[in-house]
Design an enzyme around this catalytic site. Structure first.
Site, PDB file in Angstrom:
ATOM      1  N   ASP A  69      19.184  91.628 -68.524  1.00  0.00           N
ATOM      2  CA  ASP A  69      20.563  92.073 -68.344  1.00  0.00           C
ATOM      3  C   ASP A  69      20.695  93.409 -69.070  1.00  0.00           C
ATOM      4  O   ASP A  69      20.737  93.461 -70.308  1.00  0.00           O
ATOM      5  CB  ASP A  69      21.531  91.043 -68.924  1.00  0.00           C
ATOM      6  CG  ASP A  69      22.988  91.438 -68.727  1.00  0.00           C
ATOM      7  OD1 ASP A  69      23.243  92.574 -68.274  1.00  0.00           O
ATOM      8  OD2 ASP A  69      23.865  90.612 -69.038  1.00  0.00           O
ATOM      9  N   ASN A  94      17.093 101.973 -61.253  1.00  0.00           N
ATOM     10  CA  ASN A  94      18.091 101.842 -60.204  1.00  0.00           C
ATOM     11  C   ASN A  94      19.327 101.039 -60.605  1.00  0.00           C
ATOM     12  O   ASN A  94      20.394 101.208 -60.030  1.00  0.00           O
ATOM     13  CB  ASN A  94      17.430 101.207 -58.977  1.00  0.00           C
ATOM     14  CG  ASN A  94      18.422 100.837 -57.920  1.00  0.00           C
ATOM     15  OD1 ASN A  94      18.875 101.669 -57.141  1.00  0.00           O
ATOM     16  ND2 ASN A  94      18.796  99.557 -57.891  1.00  0.00           N
ATOM     17  N   TYR A 159      32.999 105.853 -63.533  1.00  0.00           N
ATOM     18  CA  TYR A 159      31.712 105.750 -62.827  1.00  0.00           C
ATOM     19  C   TYR A 159      31.134 107.139 -62.577  1.00  0.00           C
ATOM     20  O   TYR A 159      29.937 107.378 -62.812  1.00  0.00           O
ATOM     21  CB  TYR A 159      31.922 105.010 -61.507  1.00  0.00           C
ATOM     22  CG  TYR A 159      30.702 104.948 -60.625  1.00  0.00           C
ATOM     23  CD1 TYR A 159      29.612 104.153 -60.966  1.00  0.00           C
ATOM     24  CD2 TYR A 159      30.638 105.690 -59.441  1.00  0.00           C
ATOM     25  CE1 TYR A 159      28.492 104.092 -60.155  1.00  0.00           C
ATOM     26  CE2 TYR A 159      29.519 105.637 -58.619  1.00  0.00           C
ATOM     27  CZ  TYR A 159      28.454 104.836 -58.981  1.00  0.00           C
ATOM     28  OH  TYR A 159      27.348 104.775 -58.173  1.00  0.00           O
ATOM     29  N   LYS A 163      27.491 108.631 -63.881  1.00  0.00           N
ATOM     30  CA  LYS A 163      26.448 109.138 -62.999  1.00  0.00           C
ATOM     31  C   LYS A 163      26.190 110.625 -63.230  1.00  0.00           C
ATOM     32  O   LYS A 163      25.092 111.120 -62.951  1.00  0.00           O
ATOM     33  CB  LYS A 163      26.810 108.858 -61.542  1.00  0.00           C
ATOM     34  CG  LYS A 163      26.737 107.375 -61.191  1.00  0.00           C
ATOM     35  CD  LYS A 163      25.370 106.777 -61.481  1.00  0.00           C
ATOM     36  CE  LYS A 163      25.240 105.340 -61.035  1.00  0.00           C
ATOM     37  NZ  LYS A 163      23.895 104.776 -61.315  1.00  0.00           N
TER      38      LYS A 163
END
Length: 259
Positions: A69, A94, A159, A163
């Site tokens: 995790d 990923n 988010y 990224k």
């Protein structure tokens, strides 16, 4: 690059994080079809066990599962320890998840978990694997980012910020790895078929995860960044050439209408 040259450069084994679904699953399937042995990791080991059995049977490769995790800050170190004896030539970082909606309405603990998975994990895995890859004198790292990491995206703010770190991490490492034989590619997909999009109606230009993975591997030497869908490549190239205030205001207006 021929299939044999690809396997010789980036094989014999690959690590794929977030391999239980979506793009991670597609990477695992594509790499197995190319003859790579695999180390698969995600939270849901039941999904991974079934995938590993299927790939062993259909592709004749070795595949082992490590449950991890990556919202646990100690997980990358354990992955590095458990793969110390594997000849991993390709690291596919990923694993990740997103949080959409008005920033102030989002749960702060969820945002903290997202930063750990999306940012901390790839940084730590790269830090641990780069010395191994440089010693081999060949290999590669793929970071899965997003087109939303290329510009701040309203109503996807946290988010998008996470990224953006991945994009900068991959670009910086691409520069540092010049001359080492280690290739670095930061993959920036747009909307992609996954569990997250399965129940979302009306998403245009949805790209199959298998296509994203295949194109990323085919373009592994074409870093530092790669947008696999022409629609999103053109869209974000256009947005990045606009005055930033104009681009952000337009994006905010469009996204607000959808929330």
């Amino acid at each position: 690059m021929t299939p044999e040259e690809f396997r010789e450069t980036y094989g014999p084994a690959a690590l794929v994080t977030g391999a239980s679904s979506g793009i991670g699953l597609a990477f695992a399937e594509e790499l197995a079809a190319r003859g790579f042995d695999l180390v698969l990791t995600a939270r849901r080991t039941g999904h991974l066990d079934a995938l590993a059995r299927r790939l062993r049977s259909s592709c004749g490769v070795r595949a082992r599962v490590i449950g991890a995790d990556l919202s646990d800050p100690g997980a990358p170190a354990r992955l590095l320890e458990e793969t110390a004896g594997d000849d991993i030539g390709l690291v596919v970082s990923n694993a990740g998840f997103n949080i959409k909606g008005a920033y102030e309405t989002k749960d702060t603990s969820a945002m903290a978990r997202m930063l750990t998975v999306n940012c901390h994990a790839p940084m730590q895995l790269a830090h641990g694997f780069i010395p191994r890859l440089k010693t081999r004198g060949k290999g590669g790292i793929v970071f899965t980012a997003s087109v939303e990491g290329l510009i701040g995206c309203p109503y996807s703010t946290a988010y998008s910020a996470s990224k953006a770190l991945v994009v900068s991490l991959g670009e910086g490492l691409w520069g540092e790895m010049q001359g080492t034989g280690v290739d670095v590619l930061t993959l920036c997909p747009g909307a992609t078929e996954s569990e997250a999009t399965a129940n979302m109606a009306g998403i245009a230009d949805l790209q199959p995860a298998a296509e994203v993975a295949r194109l990323a591997l085919d373009n592994l030497r074409e870093g530092p960044t790669f947008v696999p869908h022409a629609h999103y490549r053109e869209m974000f190239e256009r947005l990045r050439t606009m005055p930033r205030r104009e681009a952000l205001a337009g994006m905010a207006q469009s996204m607000k209408a959808l929330t």
